[in-house]
Each structure stands twice: as structure tokens, then as C-alpha cells.
Design a protein around this motif. Structure first.
Motif, PDB file in Angstrom:
ATOM      1  N   VAL A 133      43.370  37.361  54.133  1.00  0.00           N
ATOM      2  CA  VAL A 133      43.388  38.454  53.159  1.00  0.00           C
ATOM      3  C   VAL A 133      42.099  38.417  52.342  1.00  0.00           C
ATOM      4  O   VAL A 133      41.762  37.396  51.756  1.00  0.00           O
ATOM      5  N   LEU A 134      41.413  39.550  52.324  1.00  0.00           N
ATOM      6  CA  LEU A 134      40.183  39.665  51.528  1.00  0.00           C
ATOM      7  C   LEU A 134      40.465  40.644  50.394  1.00  0.00           C
ATOM      8  O   LEU A 134      40.717  41.818  50.632  1.00  0.00           O
ATOM      9  N   ASP A 135      40.470  40.121  49.188  1.00  0.00           N
ATOM     10  CA  ASP A 135      40.781  40.962  48.036  1.00  0.00           C
ATOM     11  C   ASP A 135      39.498  41.227  47.247  1.00  0.00           C
ATOM     12  O   ASP A 135      38.761  40.302  46.941  1.00  0.00           O
ATOM     13  N   VAL A 136      39.257  42.484  46.947  1.00  0.00           N
ATOM     14  CA  VAL A 136      38.019  42.863  46.275  1.00  0.00           C
ATOM     15  C   VAL A 136      38.279  43.024  44.779  1.00  0.00           C
ATOM     16  O   VAL A 136      39.210  43.717  44.372  1.00  0.00           O
ATOM     17  N   LYS A 137      37.475  42.374  43.955  1.00  0.00           N
ATOM     18  CA  LYS A 137      37.604  42.482  42.507  1.00  0.00           C
ATOM     19  C   LYS A 137      36.284  42.936  41.912  1.00  0.00           C
ATOM     20  O   LYS A 137      35.223  42.551  42.386  1.00  0.00           O
ATOM     21  N   THR A 138      36.388  43.735  40.870  1.00  0.00           N
ATOM     22  CA  THR A 138      35.173  44.209  40.205  1.00  0.00           C
ATOM     23  C   THR A 138      35.145  43.656  38.782  1.00  0.00           C
ATOM     24  O   THR A 138      34.905  44.381  37.830  1.00  0.00           O
ATOM     25  N   SER A 140      34.154  40.347  35.906  1.00  0.00           N
ATOM     26  CA  SER A 140      32.975  39.541  35.595  1.00  0.00           C
ATOM     27  C   SER A 140      33.162  38.094  36.051  1.00  0.00           C
ATOM     28  O   SER A 140      32.236  37.302  36.021  1.00  0.00           O
ATOM     29  N   GLY A 141      34.382  37.748  36.456  1.00  0.00           N
ATOM     30  CA  GLY A 141      34.631  36.391  36.935  1.00  0.00           C
ATOM     31  C   GLY A 141      35.784  36.383  37.926  1.00  0.00           C
ATOM     32  O   GLY A 141      36.456  37.398  38.125  1.00  0.00           O
ATOM     33  N   ILE A 142      36.015  35.228  38.541  1.00  0.00           N
ATOM     34  CA  ILE A 142      37.152  35.085  39.459  1.00  0.00           C
ATOM     35  C   ILE A 142      38.222  34.304  38.714  1.00  0.00           C
ATOM     36  O   ILE A 142      38.078  33.106  38.465  1.00  0.00           O
ATOM     37  N   TRP A 143      39.262  35.016  38.289  1.00  0.00           N
ATOM     38  CA  TRP A 143      40.279  34.428  37.423  1.00  0.00           C
ATOM     39  C   TRP A 143      41.411  33.831  38.253  1.00  0.00           C
ATOM     40  O   TRP A 143      41.678  34.257  39.377  1.00  0.00           O
ATOM     41  N   ARG A 144      42.108  32.881  37.654  1.00  0.00           N
ATOM     42  CA  ARG A 144      43.167  32.167  38.389  1.00  0.00           C
ATOM     43  C   ARG A 144      44.336  33.073  38.752  1.00  0.00           C
ATOM     44  O   ARG A 144      45.063  32.790  39.690  1.00  0.00           O
ATOM     45  N   ASP A 145      44.525  34.160  37.974  1.00  0.00           N
ATOM     46  CA  ASP A 145      45.618  35.084  38.291  1.00  0.00           C
ATOM     47  C   ASP A 145      45.504  35.624  39.721  1.00  0.00           C
ATOM     48  O   ASP A 145      46.505  35.982  40.339  1.00  0.00           O
ATOM     49  N   ILE A 179      32.610  41.900  43.274  1.00  0.00           N
ATOM     50  CA  ILE A 179      31.425  42.762  43.269  1.00  0.00           C
ATOM     51  C   ILE A 179      31.248  43.286  41.853  1.00  0.00           C
ATOM     52  O   ILE A 179      32.202  43.776  41.252  1.00  0.00           O
ATOM     53  N   ASP A 180      30.078  43.179  41.340  1.00  0.00           N
ATOM     54  CA  ASP A 180      29.871  43.604  39.960  1.00  0.00           C
ATOM     55  C   ASP A 180      28.445  44.125  39.811  1.00  0.00           C
ATOM     56  O   ASP A 180      27.628  43.984  40.720  1.00  0.00           O
ATOM     57  N   GLN A 181      28.181  44.728  38.689  1.00  0.00           N
ATOM     58  CA  GLN A 181      26.808  45.147  38.426  1.00  0.00           C
ATOM     59  C   GLN A 181      26.460  44.897  36.965  1.00  0.00           C
ATOM     60  O   GLN A 181      27.309  45.006  36.083  1.00  0.00           O
ATOM     61  N   GLY A 222      23.252  45.012  41.330  1.00  0.00           N
ATOM     62  CA  GLY A 222      24.543  44.618  41.883  1.00  0.00           C
ATOM     63  C   GLY A 222      24.559  43.137  42.183  1.00  0.00           C
ATOM     64  O   GLY A 222      23.504  42.519  42.360  1.00  0.00           O
ATOM     65  N   GLU A 223      25.744  42.551  42.174  1.00  0.00           N
ATOM     66  CA  GLU A 223      25.869  41.155  42.595  1.00  0.00           C
ATOM     67  C   GLU A 223      27.193  40.966  43.313  1.00  0.00           C
ATOM     68  O   GLU A 223      28.129  41.744  43.112  1.00  0.00           O
ATOM     69  N   TRP A 224      27.258  39.989  44.175  1.00  0.00           N
ATOM     70  CA  TRP A 224      28.522  39.693  44.850  1.00  0.00           C
ATOM     71  C   TRP A 224      28.728  38.196  44.936  1.00  0.00           C
ATOM     72  O   TRP A 224      27.778  37.419  44.867  1.00  0.00           O
ATOM     73  N   GLU A 225      29.995  37.817  45.083  1.00  0.00           N
ATOM     74  CA  GLU A 225      30.376  36.408  45.147  1.00  0.00           C
ATOM     75  C   GLU A 225      31.632  36.325  45.994  1.00  0.00           C
ATOM     76  O   GLU A 225      32.572  37.072  45.773  1.00  0.00           O
ATOM     77  N   LEU A 226      31.620  35.465  46.995  1.00  0.00           N
ATOM     78  CA  LEU A 226      32.797  35.288  47.855  1.00  0.00           C
ATOM     79  C   LEU A 226      33.390  33.924  47.562  1.00  0.00           C
ATOM     80  O   LEU A 226      32.694  32.916  47.609  1.00  0.00           O
ATOM     81  N   LYS A 227      34.689  33.902  47.254  1.00  0.00           N
ATOM     82  CA  LYS A 227      35.329  32.621  46.996  1.00  0.00           C
ATOM     83  C   LYS A 227      36.574  32.471  47.862  1.00  0.00           C
ATOM     84  O   LYS A 227      37.456  33.340  47.849  1.00  0.00           O
ATOM     85  N   ALA A 228      36.637  31.395  48.614  1.00  0.00           N
ATOM     86  CA  ALA A 228      37.831  31.095  49.401  1.00  0.00           C
ATOM     87  C   ALA A 228      38.824  30.390  48.486  1.00  0.00           C
ATOM     88  O   ALA A 228      38.443  29.520  47.707  1.00  0.00           O
TER      89      ALA A 228
END
Ligand SMILES: [Zn+2]
Length: 259
Positions: A133-138, A140-145, A179-181, A222-228
Motif C-alpha cells: 500500500v502506497l499512501d500519499v500525504k501532503t 510537512s512531516g510523516i506522523w505516527r497516525d 509530497i510537499d512544497q 517541491g519535495e518528496w520523501e518515501l518512508k517504508a
């Protein structure tokens, strides 16, 4: 949350699939307190201002999601200068990682019959040869939720591996693609993020001059970050725990549904 009537609750919190009502993953997760939100409301001009910021920022997020999905379906995304940096960041990500998906695996409705919940996943895909599953978030961070949300999707997919659009494989990976800008101060390295009409400036902690700098902002980048994400079992347990609490909270409605 307050609901006008049963129909309002059923629409607001769930999906009907095959004549049966299922609570929605995102609604279940909303039972968890979000301390960062308190600061957001406290910093806001007024409550209604905060709500309008949230609404506008959600609509910006939807535009980015739509563009990402169009690109994955080999369609031309809407040409919107406001989100162009984020769209470019997504194309950048695609150049660096292999993503294999199919139209039916994008914005896909999923549900669990064992635990009785449903949701819509962004993308079911093979990413660099791993399936999940690849979930896209816009954000400013990758939150634990996000762990709770994606564990629910993965749990449901593991139960029902009947999708037709992709080769049948165990779903055992989860990723957040953020993905953010933002703009960067060319003098001190501070960043400015504009979301829902609200500007958030973060000074550069590694530069003592950043606090007092008369920032000069770059164009929006733009910036992107992939976290498993790992630790599925633990996350899924926590999600099912949240679901128990959500059911307790909404007992009066659920009883009327015959849930
Ligand atoms: Zn500066």
C-alpha cells in the motif's frame, strides 16, 4: 462529532458495500487525540479561521492527490500552477523508483469482513519490486497516525486477496510518500510553507542568524520523501483498539444501525 440524524452519521462515518454498512478507517482513527491540533487552534486568529484554513488545505491536498493519480493512470493531470512544484516532485520520485500499478488499484475501496471496517486506499502497487500500500500525504512531516491508517488498509487487503487488477501477491509492505512544497530563504536557509492560505516559517536551527534574518524567499520548490513503515502487527492491534473505543463512543448510532 455531532450528527444530525442516523443518515448523517452513516454518510459521515462509513460506506455501504454490498448492502452492508461499514465504518470508515479515517473516521475510526479520528477517535485518537491529536495534541498538535491544539497548538494549531491556539495559534489561529479564530476558530472559524482555523476551520477555513483546514478546509482550504484539504482541497489543495485533494488536487495533488488527483494529479498523482492521473499521472499513474497515464492521463494528463490538470495544469495548475499552484500545485506544479508538488507534481514535479512526484515525477521526480517516479524517476528514482519503479512503481507498478493499474488503474483499478488506484483509489481502491477495501474492506475487512473479519473486523468490519472499510476504506479507500490511494495506491496498491509494486514499489521497487515489493508489493503493498502506497499512501500519499501532503503534510510537512510523516506522523505516527499514518501507521494506524495504513495498517488497517493492509489488514483488510491481507484478508481479501481477490483483486483482479494486479497479480495476486501478498500485501506485506506499506509506504508513505510525502509530497510537499515550500520556499527556502536564500540568505539563512529558513523554510516557508503556505498551506490553506496560512504561512508557516521555520527558522534554520543550524544558523544563528536565521532568527533575525529579513528572509528572501526562493520560488516554491517541491519535495518528496518515501518512508517504508514496519511493525504492522503492533500498528494493526492499535488500530483495532482505536476501533473498539470508536464503537463505544458511537454506541447509540451503531445500535440503531443494528451494527
Ligand atoms: Zn532568512
Amino acid at each position: 462529532m455531532l450528527y444530525r440524524d442516523l443518515a448523517d452519521f452513516m454518510n459521515g462515518c462509513g460506506y455501504i458495500i454490498g448492502g452492508q454498512w461499514y465504518p470508515r478507517v479515517t473516521s475510526i482513527i479520528s477517535i485518537k487525540a491529536k495534541p498538535a491540533l491544539l497548538k494549531f487552534y491556539a495559534d489561529a486568529e479564530s476558530y472559524s479561521h482555523a476551520l477555513s484554513t483546514t478546509k482550504q488545505s484539504a482541497s489543495e491536498g485533494t488536487k495533488i492527490h488527483n494529479a498523482v493519480e492521473a499521472i499513474l493512470k497515464n492521463e494528463t493531470p490538470e495544469q495548475n500552477p499552484e500545485i506544479l512544484p508538488a507534481v514535479n516532485a512526484f515525477n521526480d520520485f517516479l524517476n528514482m523508483h519503479s512503481v507498478n500499478t493499474k488503474e483499478g488499484a488506484i483509489e481502491k475501496r477495501i474492506w475487512s469482513n473479519t473486523h468490519h471496517f472499510a476504506g479507500t486506499i490511494d495506491i496498491l502497487a509494486e514499489v521497487d519490486g515489493l508489493f503493498g500500500v502506497l499512501d500519499v500525504k501532503t503534510s510537512s512531516g510523516i506522523w505516527r497516525d499514518y501507521n494506524l491508517q495504513t495498517s488497517a488498509y493492509m489488514g483488510a487487503l491481507q484478508e481479501d486477496e481477490t483483486w483482479e487488477d494486479l497479480p495476486k501477491k501478498p500485501v506485506d509492505h506499506r509506504w508513505i510518500l510525502r509530497i510537499d512544497q515550500k520556499q527556502i530563504c536564500t540568505l539563512c536557509g529558513a523554510t516557508k510553507r503556505t498551506k490553506g492560505g496560512r504561512e508557516t516559517i521555520k527558522t534554520n536551527r543550524n544558523n544563528s542568524a536565521s532568527e533575525k534574518c529579513q528572509h528572501e524567499w526562493s520560488e516554491v520548490r517541491g519535495e518528496w520523501e518515501l518512508k517504508a513503515l514496519d511493525g504492522f502487527e503492533k500498528d494493526y492491534d492499535a488500530f483495532l483498539g482505536a476501533k473498539k473505543l470508536w464503537e463505544w463512543e458511537n454506541e447509540q448510532w451503531l445500535r440503531q444501525i443494528g451494527y
